[in-house]
Enzyme design. Structure first.
Site, PDB file in Angstrom:
ATOM      1  N   GLU A 206       9.231  16.536  15.325  1.00 38.08           N
ATOM      2  CA  GLU A 206       9.537  16.412  13.896  1.00 38.08           C
ATOM      3  C   GLU A 206       8.566  17.286  13.087  1.00 38.08           C
ATOM      4  O   GLU A 206       7.351  17.162  13.222  1.00 38.08           O
ATOM      5  CB  GLU A 206       9.386  14.958  13.439  1.00 38.08           C
ATOM      6  CG  GLU A 206       9.753  14.768  11.976  1.00 38.08           C
ATOM      7  CD  GLU A 206       9.458  13.366  11.447  1.00 38.08           C
ATOM      8  OE1 GLU A 206       8.333  12.864  11.674  1.00 38.08           O
ATOM      9  OE2 GLU A 206      10.338  12.791  10.795  1.00 38.08           O
TER      10      GLU A 206
ATOM     11  N   LYS B  33       0.846  -1.194   0.000  1.00 36.37           N
ATOM     12  CA  LYS B  33       0.000   0.000   0.000  1.00 36.37           C
ATOM     13  C   LYS B  33       0.882   1.244   0.000  1.00 36.37           C
ATOM     14  O   LYS B  33       1.489   1.590   1.008  1.00 36.37           O
ATOM     15  CB  LYS B  33      -0.939   0.044   1.210  1.00 36.37           C
ATOM     16  CG  LYS B  33      -2.043   1.074   0.971  1.00 36.37           C
ATOM     17  CD  LYS B  33      -2.720   1.568   2.204  1.00 36.37           C
ATOM     18  CE  LYS B  33      -2.022   2.677   2.898  1.00 36.37           C
ATOM     19  NZ  LYS B  33      -1.848   3.931   2.117  1.00 36.37           N
TER      20      LYS B  33
ATOM     21  N   GLU C  71      10.560   1.771   9.980  1.00 36.29           N
ATOM     22  CA  GLU C  71      11.444   2.928   9.776  1.00 36.29           C
ATOM     23  C   GLU C  71      10.586   4.168  10.003  1.00 36.29           C
ATOM     24  O   GLU C  71       9.670   4.441   9.216  1.00 36.29           O
ATOM     25  CB  GLU C  71      12.039   2.905   8.365  1.00 36.29           C
ATOM     26  CG  GLU C  71      12.958   1.694   8.156  1.00 36.29           C
ATOM     27  CD  GLU C  71      13.585   1.593   6.773  1.00 36.29           C
ATOM     28  OE1 GLU C  71      14.272   0.591   6.527  1.00 36.29           O
ATOM     29  OE2 GLU C  71      13.370   2.496   5.954  1.00 36.29           O
TER      30      GLU C  71
ATOM     31  N   CYS D 112      13.321  11.585   6.040  1.00 35.20           N
ATOM     32  CA  CYS D 112      13.363  11.268   7.479  1.00 35.20           C
ATOM     33  C   CYS D 112      14.735  11.529   8.070  1.00 35.20           C
ATOM     34  O   CYS D 112      14.882  11.681   9.267  1.00 35.20           O
ATOM     35  CB  CYS D 112      12.969   9.819   7.685  1.00 35.20           C
ATOM     36  SG  CYS D 112      14.076   8.711   6.806  1.00 35.20           S
TER      37      CYS D 112
HETATM   38  P1  NAD Z   1       2.237   8.261   7.790  1.00 38.06           P
HETATM   39  O1  NAD Z   1       2.593   7.467   8.984  1.00 38.06           O
HETATM   40  O2  NAD Z   1       1.176   9.277   7.906  1.00 38.06           O
HETATM   41  O3  NAD Z   1       1.762   7.305   6.604  1.00 38.06           O
HETATM   42  C1  NAD Z   1       2.588   6.289   6.099  1.00 38.06           C
HETATM   43  C2  NAD Z   1       1.718   5.204   5.501  1.00 38.06           C
HETATM   44  O4  NAD Z   1       0.953   4.591   6.520  1.00 38.06           O
HETATM   45  C3  NAD Z   1       0.718   5.695   4.462  1.00 38.06           C
HETATM   46  O5  NAD Z   1       0.642   4.743   3.429  1.00 38.06           O
HETATM   47  C4  NAD Z   1      -0.577   5.749   5.254  1.00 38.06           C
HETATM   48  O6  NAD Z   1      -1.736   5.598   4.455  1.00 38.06           O
HETATM   49  C5  NAD Z   1      -0.415   4.558   6.174  1.00 38.06           C
HETATM   50  N1  NAD Z   1      -1.163   4.614   7.424  1.00 38.06           N
HETATM   51  C6  NAD Z   1      -1.478   5.713   8.160  1.00 38.06           C
HETATM   52  N2  NAD Z   1      -2.152   5.343   9.279  1.00 38.06           N
HETATM   53  C7  NAD Z   1      -2.235   3.984   9.254  1.00 38.06           C
HETATM   54  C8  NAD Z   1      -2.809   3.012  10.120  1.00 38.06           C
HETATM   55  N3  NAD Z   1      -3.401   3.358  11.264  1.00 38.06           N
HETATM   56  N4  NAD Z   1      -2.723   1.707   9.776  1.00 38.06           N
HETATM   57  C9  NAD Z   1      -2.089   1.342   8.639  1.00 38.06           C
HETATM   58  N5  NAD Z   1      -1.560   2.206   7.775  1.00 38.06           N
HETATM   59  C10 NAD Z   1      -1.602   3.517   8.075  1.00 38.06           C
HETATM   60  O7  NAD Z   1       3.599   8.883   7.270  1.00 38.06           O
HETATM   61  P2  NAD Z   1       3.802   9.894   6.050  1.00 38.06           P
HETATM   62  O8  NAD Z   1       3.216  11.206   6.427  1.00 38.06           O
HETATM   63  O9  NAD Z   1       3.361   9.224   4.801  1.00 38.06           O
HETATM   64  O10 NAD Z   1       5.403  10.015   5.989  1.00 38.06           O
HETATM   65  C11 NAD Z   1       6.144  10.950   6.718  1.00 38.06           C
HETATM   66  C12 NAD Z   1       6.699  10.283   7.971  1.00 38.06           C
HETATM   67  O11 NAD Z   1       7.455   9.140   7.610  1.00 38.06           O
HETATM   68  C13 NAD Z   1       7.669  11.163   8.737  1.00 38.06           C
HETATM   69  O12 NAD Z   1       7.443  10.999  10.104  1.00 38.06           O
HETATM   70  C14 NAD Z   1       9.029  10.598   8.369  1.00 38.06           C
HETATM   71  O13 NAD Z   1      10.058  10.843   9.292  1.00 38.06           O
HETATM   72  C15 NAD Z   1       8.716   9.147   8.258  1.00 38.06           C
HETATM   73  N6  NAD Z   1       9.703   8.452   7.418  1.00 38.06           N
HETATM   74  C16 NAD Z   1      10.632   7.671   8.007  1.00 38.06           C
HETATM   75  C17 NAD Z   1      11.605   7.013   7.237  1.00 38.06           C
HETATM   76  C18 NAD Z   1      12.686   6.168   7.845  1.00 38.06           C
HETATM   77  O14 NAD Z   1      13.396   5.506   7.086  1.00 38.06           O
HETATM   78  N7  NAD Z   1      12.859   6.147   9.153  1.00 38.06           N
HETATM   79  C19 NAD Z   1      11.576   7.180   5.866  1.00 38.06           C
HETATM   80  C20 NAD Z   1      10.617   8.002   5.293  1.00 38.06           C
HETATM   81  C21 NAD Z   1       9.665   8.627   6.086  1.00 38.06           C
HETATM   82  O1  6OD Z   2      18.142   5.009   1.757  1.00 34.01           O
HETATM   83  C1  6OD Z   2      17.338   4.230   2.273  1.00 34.01           C
HETATM   84  O2  6OD Z   2      17.425   2.999   2.120  1.00 34.01           O
HETATM   85  C2  6OD Z   2      16.256   4.741   3.111  1.00 34.01           C
HETATM   86  N1  6OD Z   2      15.474   3.830   3.709  1.00 34.01           N
HETATM   87  C3  6OD Z   2      16.093   6.078   3.223  1.00 34.01           C
HETATM   88  C4  6OD Z   2      15.092   6.686   3.991  1.00 34.01           C
HETATM   89  C5  6OD Z   2      14.838   7.990   3.840  1.00 34.01           C
HETATM   90  C6  6OD Z   2      13.821   8.641   4.577  1.00 34.01           C
HETATM   91  O3  6OD Z   2      13.089   9.500   4.160  1.00 34.01           O
END
Ligand code: NAD
Ligand code: 6OD
Length: 484
Positions: free
Chosen positions: A388, A177, A252, A286
């Site tokens: 964040e 998804k 992540e 992130c």
């Molecule tokens: P989000 O958590 O709002 O959504 C991510 C995904 O989860 C989407 O597909 C959403 O539809 C789904 N989702 C939301 N609520 C859900 C639930 N209750 N059950 C199942 N699925 C659900 O995140 P976002 O706004 O799409 O992304 C930004 C966030 O992601 C930031 O906090 C960022 O730091 C984090 N992020 C982390 C990494 C990492 O590698 N650590 C990488 C990229 C983004």
């Molecule tokens: O480089 C990657 O493999 C990775 N997971 C990056 C994540 C970036 C976050 O926004």
């Protein structure tokens, strides 16, 4: 109007929950209609995944799976321009960025795990036994089953393939998804998969989180594991549901990453690196540094130089080569980021640069742009320094010595990544080893070797992915003991 469908059991199908709009963040215009999956669609996708495990896919050798995944990588490269256009339409990110990072990494993720599949070994142990004849133990790696892959919108193809590729390399099937904000490259990937993999191995459902496809994945009893990238609070919600049925999870999550610039750093390199680590992808990575710590002797100069750099960033048309700065992903996300712009002033910040929205006098005024923004002067307890924001922002704090900056850097509920800038090699090791993060970059940022463990500590994640660490998560180990 373009229609993006679900992909279940090898077929493109409409969703049982109707359609939702996909909006271009550059100008707020609707660019496609997306099929909305409900729990029945998710159930059909899971059933297809289970059936595929019992069929041809389940009988393939690791080497054969590796060959198929290599073909996926090749096909992404052949269709590079289509993937690029789709990613830009969904996110508005500049073409230079998407063509240097997002799409090449989409292909590279399949290539590295194809290579891993081909070279995958297994451990064995010789045991002595009282009869003197001994026993041989060896480890068989089995797939987990049907894996649910739930992805965010910031690096849509990169982050989806980062999880899909190792899950498939390990012999699983997937129900993916993508974020509701970025459905397009996932749909193109389904087209690629339809040419290469047996039906049911890769299934795609579009939709939202709570009460929609995301939640249906987390609730489904026949999903064996969930791999998720997104907000920490979403990870917590998913983990609660995953507890039922004992689904394995790999997360992540969010970050509030420090960049630490010592006075002995190469100033120009530290500045260029910090420009990237704060403002890349409009701060929507992130790993971005939202907390910048600069040692006192270079503080004023560094703040002035970062301000100068931020004010030279050019927002606008992603296809214009002069554009270096895209929009935020959505109206809702822009409202969140702008609420922090207001909060920073309420909390007493000194605004060094930005703090508003740019004006274009064309339809980009309907897009979701904000100005790159820098603050100083807040205490480490301010919400702007602790939470964040996920936008093109940083707060710059002055520090005097190593102990002080390590304490400030670690004073966070997150622990994803840190950047340290110094020319002193002993200091580089000393500081890196004390930082409470999953990754430390010294004199660089976001330099990736896909074999290394990637993940966060504290609220930034659970588990590690990358190379063998991914394959460990996506396989179940069985010990087979042969009495000799
Ligand atoms: P989000 O958590 O709002 O959504 C991510 C995904 O989860 C989407 O597909 C959403 O539809 C789904 N989702 C939301 N609520 C859900 C639930 N209750 N059950 C199942 N699925 C659900 O995140 P976002 O706004 O799409 O992304 C930004 C966030 O992601 C930031 O906090 C960022 O730091 C984090 N992020 C982390 C990494 C990492 O590698 N650590 C990488 C990229 C983004
Ligand atoms: O480089 C990657 O493999 C990775 N997971 C990056 C994540 C970036 C976050 O926004």
């Amino acid at each position: 109007m373009k229609k993006l469908q679900l992909f279940i059991d090898g077929n493109f199908v409409d969703g049982k929950a109707g359609w939702f709009d996909n909006v271009n963040p550059v100008n707020g215009k609707i660019v496609s209609q997306v099929a909305h999956a409900n729990a029945d669609d998710v159930d059909a996708a899971v059933k297809a995944g289970k059936k595929a495990l019992e069929g041809e896919w389940g009988r393939l050798s690791l080497q054969e799976r590796g060959t198929l995944l290599s073909k996926v990588a090749d096909r992404i490269n052949e269709r590079f321009d289509a993937f690029l256009a789709a990613e830009i339409e969904d996110t508005g990110k500049p073409k230079g960025l998407a063509s240097a990072i997002d799409i090449p990494r989409g292909a590279a993720n399949f290539q590295i795990f194809a290579d891993q599949a081909r070279s995958f070994g297994s451990e064995s142990f010789m045991q002595s036994t009282p009869d003197g004849k001994g026993a041989l133990h060896y480890v068989q790696r089995m797939p987990l089953g049907v894996v649910g892959v739930i992805c965010p919108w910031n690096l849509p193809l990169l982050l989806m393939t980062w999880k899909v590729a190792p899950a498939l390399a390990a012999g699983n099937t997937v129900v993916v998804k993508p974020s509701e904000e970025t459905p397009s490259t996932a749909t193109l990937l389904a087209e690629v998969m339809s040419e290469i993999l047996p039906p049911g191995v890769f299934n795609l459902v579009h939709g939202f989180g709570p009460g929609s496809a995301g939640e249906a994945i987390t609730n489904h009893p026949d999903i064996s594991a969930i791999t998720f990238t997104g907000e920490s609070s979403t990870g917590e919600a998913i983990m609660k549901r995953a507890a039922e049925g004992m689904k394995a999870v790999s997360f992540e999550l969010g970050g509030k990453n420090p960049a630490i610039i010592f006075a002995d750093a190469d100033f120009d390199k530290a500045l260029a690196g910090t420009m990237r680590s704060v403002f890349a992808n409009c701060g929507q990575v992130c790993l971005c540094s939202e907390r910048v710590y600069v040692q006192r002797p270079i503080f004023e100069r560094f703040v002035a130089a970062l301000k100068h750099g931020a004010e030279k960033l050019v927002p606008g048309d992603p296809y214009d080569e002069n554009t270096s700065f895209g929009p935020l992903i959505s109206k809702q996300h822009r409202e969140k980021v702008l609420s922090y712009y207001a909060l920073a002033l309420e909390e007493g910040a000194t605004l060094v640069s930005g703090g508003g929205v740019p004006h274009f006098s064309n339809d980009f005024d309907e897009g979701f742009f904000v100005e790159p923004t820098i603050w100083t002067g807040l205490s480490e307890d301010a919400r702007v320094v602790k939470e964040e924001i996920f936008g093109p922002v940083c707060h710059i704090q002055v520090f005097d010595d190593e102990d002080e900056v390590i304490k400030m850097a670690n004073n966070s509920e997150y622990g994803l990544a840190a950047a340290v800038w110094t020319e002193n090699i002993s200091r580089a090791h000393r500081v890196s080893q004390q930082l409470e993060t999953g990754i430390v970059w010294v004199n660089d940022w976001f330099l990736r070797d896909l074999r290394t463990p990637f993940g966060g500590v504290k609220r930034s994640g659970l588990g590690r992915e990358g190379g063998i660490y991914s394959l460990n998560f996506y396989s179940e180990l069985k010990n087979i003991c042969i009495k000799l």
